[in-house]
Write an enzyme that holds these catalytic residues in place. Sequence first.
Site, PDB file in Angstrom:
ATOM      1  N   TYR A   1       0.819  -1.218   0.000  1.00  0.00           N
ATOM      2  CA  TYR A   1       0.000   0.000   0.000  1.00  0.00           C
ATOM      3  C   TYR A   1       0.854   1.271   0.000  1.00  0.00           C
ATOM      4  CZ  TYR A   1      -4.407  -2.557   0.653  1.00  0.00           C
ATOM      5  OH  TYR A   1      -5.514  -3.357   0.475  1.00  0.00           O
TER       6      TYR A   1
ATOM      7  N   ASN B   1     -13.564  -3.705   3.548  1.00  0.00           N
ATOM      8  CA  ASN B   1     -14.170  -4.019   2.252  1.00  0.00           C
ATOM      9  C   ASN B   1     -13.736  -5.366   1.673  1.00  0.00           C
ATOM     10  OD1 ASN B   1     -11.612  -3.312   1.438  1.00  0.00           O
ATOM     11  ND2 ASN B   1     -12.245  -1.550   0.201  1.00  0.00           N
TER      12      ASN B   1
ATOM     13  N   HIS C   1      -8.977  -7.275  -2.026  1.00  0.00           N
ATOM     14  CA  HIS C   1      -8.098  -6.415  -2.818  1.00  0.00           C
ATOM     15  C   HIS C   1      -7.977  -6.970  -4.222  1.00  0.00           C
ATOM     16  CE1 HIS C   1      -4.589  -4.125  -4.176  1.00  0.00           C
ATOM     17  NE2 HIS C   1      -4.171  -5.273  -4.681  1.00  0.00           N
TER      18      HIS C   1
ATOM     19  N   GLU D   1       2.617  -6.326  -7.595  1.00  0.00           N
ATOM     20  CA  GLU D   1       1.996  -6.998  -6.443  1.00  0.00           C
ATOM     21  C   GLU D   1       2.217  -8.516  -6.484  1.00  0.00           C
ATOM     22  OE1 GLU D   1      -2.007  -5.487  -6.623  1.00  0.00           O
ATOM     23  OE2 GLU D   1      -1.355  -3.478  -6.009  1.00  0.00           O
TER      24      GLU D   1
HETATM   25  N1  UDP Z   1      -9.233   2.590   2.388  1.00  0.00           N
HETATM   26  C1  UDP Z   1      -9.736   3.060   3.592  1.00  0.00           C
HETATM   27  N2  UDP Z   1     -10.320   4.304   3.624  1.00  0.00           N
HETATM   28  C2  UDP Z   1     -10.414   5.074   2.511  1.00  0.00           C
HETATM   29  C3  UDP Z   1      -9.907   4.585   1.292  1.00  0.00           C
HETATM   30  C4  UDP Z   1      -9.314   3.340   1.275  1.00  0.00           C
HETATM   31  O1  UDP Z   1      -9.673   2.375   4.599  1.00  0.00           O
HETATM   32  O2  UDP Z   1     -10.943   6.192   2.606  1.00  0.00           O
HETATM   33  C5  UDP Z   1      -8.619   1.263   2.360  1.00  0.00           C
HETATM   34  C6  UDP Z   1      -9.569   0.215   1.778  1.00  0.00           C
HETATM   35  O3  UDP Z   1      -9.357  -1.019   2.459  1.00  0.00           O
HETATM   36  C7  UDP Z   1      -9.087   0.115   0.347  1.00  0.00           C
HETATM   37  C8  UDP Z   1      -7.590   0.278   0.533  1.00  0.00           C
HETATM   38  O4  UDP Z   1      -7.475   1.277   1.530  1.00  0.00           O
HETATM   39  O5  UDP Z   1      -9.466  -1.113  -0.251  1.00  0.00           O
HETATM   40  C9  UDP Z   1      -6.801   0.681  -0.671  1.00  0.00           C
HETATM   41  O6  UDP Z   1      -7.354   1.849  -1.206  1.00  0.00           O
HETATM   42  P1  UDP Z   1      -7.514   2.007  -2.779  1.00  0.00           P
HETATM   43  O7  UDP Z   1      -7.901   3.415  -3.063  1.00  0.00           O
HETATM   44  O8  UDP Z   1      -6.303   1.473  -3.482  1.00  0.00           O
HETATM   45  O9  UDP Z   1      -8.801   1.080  -3.088  1.00  0.00           O
HETATM   46  P2  UDP Z   1      -8.929  -0.349  -3.790  1.00  0.00           P
HETATM   47  O10 UDP Z   1      -7.870  -0.417  -4.865  1.00  0.00           O
HETATM   48  O11 UDP Z   1      -8.748  -1.403  -2.731  1.00  0.00           O
HETATM   49  O12 UDP Z   1     -10.315  -0.369  -4.357  1.00  0.00           O
HETATM   50 MG    MG Z   2      -5.879   0.029  -4.862  1.00  0.00          MG
END
Ligand code: UDP
Ligand code: MG
Length: 164
Positions: free
Chosen positions: A60, A125, A128, A139
């Site tokens: 991340y 959520n 991933h 990744e």
């Molecule tokens: N996340 C969070 N709060 C936020 C945005 C993201 O906790 O406001 C977490 C959530 O678990 C998310 C992860 O950070 O899946 C990675 O964020 P990303 O924007 O990459 O979303 P993704 O690719 O998982 O859809």
């Molecule tokens: Mg992401």
Amino acid sequence: PVKTAAGTKGGIERTFIAIKPDGVQRGLVAEVINRFERKGYKLVGIKAIVPSKELAEEHYGDLKARPFYKGLVNYMTSGRAPVIAMVWEGPDVIRQGRRIIGATNPLDAEPGSIRGDYTISVGRNAIHGSDSFESATIEIGLWFKPTEVFDWKFTHEEWIISAN
Ligand code: UDP
Ligand code: MG
């Protein structure tokens, strides 16, 4: 079967999909695997792993400046359940995987998607999925050794993937 360029529509690609600890706690492992399998995608790598802080931070890394970063890393590494890390392969699997998963915020995720059907909070959520060819490549390399990812063919591949 056709071998088309990764990163193009219909191209045979690999993507990194991970069921996060909340998804494992929720009993969603089989459900997630089922959705990718029944679509026609191929599971070429899978393992349970409690990621180190280093691995989670690297994974991340682009979110380092965000306020939720620390909590996110803690949630991924707590060990209260492992992460189920997977590599899935098939035509357009990176973009299609993101569609199967649904929007980052479950309240924006379409019903029918995994997040849309099973989750309500962005911080929990469940799953991933890599968001681009570049991040998928990075990744998969972070989470898997080359020997943990397998080249194999469906015996019925011609019934799933066609040149026309
Ligand atoms: N996340 C969070 N709060 C936020 C945005 C993201 O906790 O406001 C977490 C959530 O678990 C998310 C992860 O950070 O899946 C990675 O964020 P990303 O924007 O990459 O979303 P993704 O690719 O998982 O859809
Ligand atoms: Mg992401």
